[in-house]
Motif scaffolding. Structure first.
Motif, PDB file in Angstrom:
ATOM      1  N   ILE A 157       2.064  -1.456   7.836  1.00  0.00           N
ATOM      2  CA  ILE A 157       1.885  -1.845   6.415  1.00  0.00           C
ATOM      3  C   ILE A 157       0.784  -2.817   6.681  1.00  0.00           C
ATOM      4  O   ILE A 157       1.067  -3.788   7.582  1.00  0.00           O
ATOM      5  N   ILE A 180       8.575  -3.736  -0.308  1.00  0.00           N
ATOM      6  CA  ILE A 180       7.296  -3.339   0.314  1.00  0.00           C
ATOM      7  C   ILE A 180       6.349  -2.456  -0.799  1.00  0.00           C
ATOM      8  O   ILE A 180       4.971  -2.566  -1.135  1.00  0.00           O
ATOM      9  N   GLN A 181       7.004  -1.398  -1.422  1.00  0.00           N
ATOM     10  CA  GLN A 181       6.421  -0.694  -2.462  1.00  0.00           C
ATOM     11  C   GLN A 181       6.034  -1.548  -3.683  1.00  0.00           C
ATOM     12  O   GLN A 181       4.592  -1.143  -4.104  1.00  0.00           O
ATOM     13  N   ARG A 240      -3.981  -6.132   2.251  1.00  0.00           N
ATOM     14  CA  ARG A 240      -5.283  -5.823   1.752  1.00  0.00           C
ATOM     15  C   ARG A 240      -6.322  -6.875   1.583  1.00  0.00           C
ATOM     16  O   ARG A 240      -5.694  -7.693   1.394  1.00  0.00           O
ATOM     17  N   SER A 278       2.802  -2.988  -2.798  1.00  0.00           N
ATOM     18  CA  SER A 278       1.697  -2.100  -2.799  1.00  0.00           C
ATOM     19  C   SER A 278       1.379  -1.837  -4.236  1.00  0.00           C
ATOM     20  O   SER A 278       0.170  -1.764  -4.487  1.00  0.00           O
ATOM     21  N   ASP A 279       2.430  -1.556  -5.047  1.00  0.00           N
ATOM     22  CA  ASP A 279       2.279  -1.479  -6.440  1.00  0.00           C
ATOM     23  C   ASP A 279       1.152  -2.680  -6.966  1.00  0.00           C
ATOM     24  O   ASP A 279       0.549  -2.297  -7.973  1.00  0.00           O
ATOM     25  N   VAL A 288      -0.694  -4.867  -0.455  1.00  0.00           N
ATOM     26  CA  VAL A 288      -0.635  -4.353   0.826  1.00  0.00           C
ATOM     27  C   VAL A 288      -0.611  -2.747   0.666  1.00  0.00           C
ATOM     28  O   VAL A 288      -0.516  -2.178  -0.286  1.00  0.00           O
ATOM     29  N   GLU A 289      -1.238  -2.074   1.871  1.00  0.00           N
ATOM     30  CA  GLU A 289      -1.262  -0.777   1.906  1.00  0.00           C
ATOM     31  C   GLU A 289      -0.851  -0.163   3.144  1.00  0.00           C
ATOM     32  O   GLU A 289      -0.659  -0.898   4.231  1.00  0.00           O
ATOM     33  N   THR A 290      -0.195   0.939   2.999  1.00  0.00           N
ATOM     34  CA  THR A 290       0.503   1.744   4.252  1.00  0.00           C
ATOM     35  C   THR A 290      -0.430   2.665   4.832  1.00  0.00           C
ATOM     36  O   THR A 290      -1.316   3.395   4.007  1.00  0.00           O
ATOM     37  N   ARG A 291      -0.673   2.454   5.896  1.00  0.00           N
ATOM     38  CA  ARG A 291      -1.526   3.141   6.909  1.00  0.00           C
ATOM     39  C   ARG A 291      -0.687   4.189   7.849  1.00  0.00           C
ATOM     40  O   ARG A 291       0.188   3.541   8.646  1.00  0.00           O
TER      41      ARG A 291
END
Length: 116
Positions: A71, A54-55, A74, A58-59, A63-66
């Motif tokens: 998750i 997931i990271q 985006r 995200s990188d 995706v973004e963690t709220r």
């Protein structure tokens, strides 16, 4: 059951699989991804491995963690991913494929683009 190969770390293989799903619109932009716990259970891997995957997404800005919510995919993730995948294909995979087709004597007229 999912199989993993030895060519890349499992977290990267999972990130790649999840990216393919995102490219297919699953889940849609703005929607929540399955939780780390759900993904760990689905793929029978450690939750820390899922977190690394997931990271990686995200990188890449997909995706973004709220905090406290989960998750989320985006907006624009699919388009960005498609652009990146197209560039990689055209720069890395297509030249090798074109070379192999030429070596085998396969021309465009021999290829059926409609069959799946």
């Amino acid at each position: 059951m999912q199989t993993w190969n030895q060519t890349a770390p499992i977290y990267q293989q999972l990130a790649d699989r999840l990216a393919v799903q995102l490219l297919d619109g699953d889940p849609p932009e703005g929607e929540a991804m399955p939780s780390v716990r759900v993904l760990a259970s689905r793929y029978l891997i450690n939750p820390l491995t899922v977190s690394r995957a997931i990271q990686a997404l995200s990188d890449m800005g997909l995706v973004e963690t709220r905090r406290g919510m989960g998750i989320y995919v985006r907006p624009g993730a699919r388009e960005a991913l498609m652009k990146s995948e197209r560039e990689q294909f055209l720069q890395e995979e297509w030249p090798a494929l074109r070379e192999r087709l030429a070596r085998l004597g396969i021309s465009a007229k021999d290829l059926n683009w409609e069959s799946q």
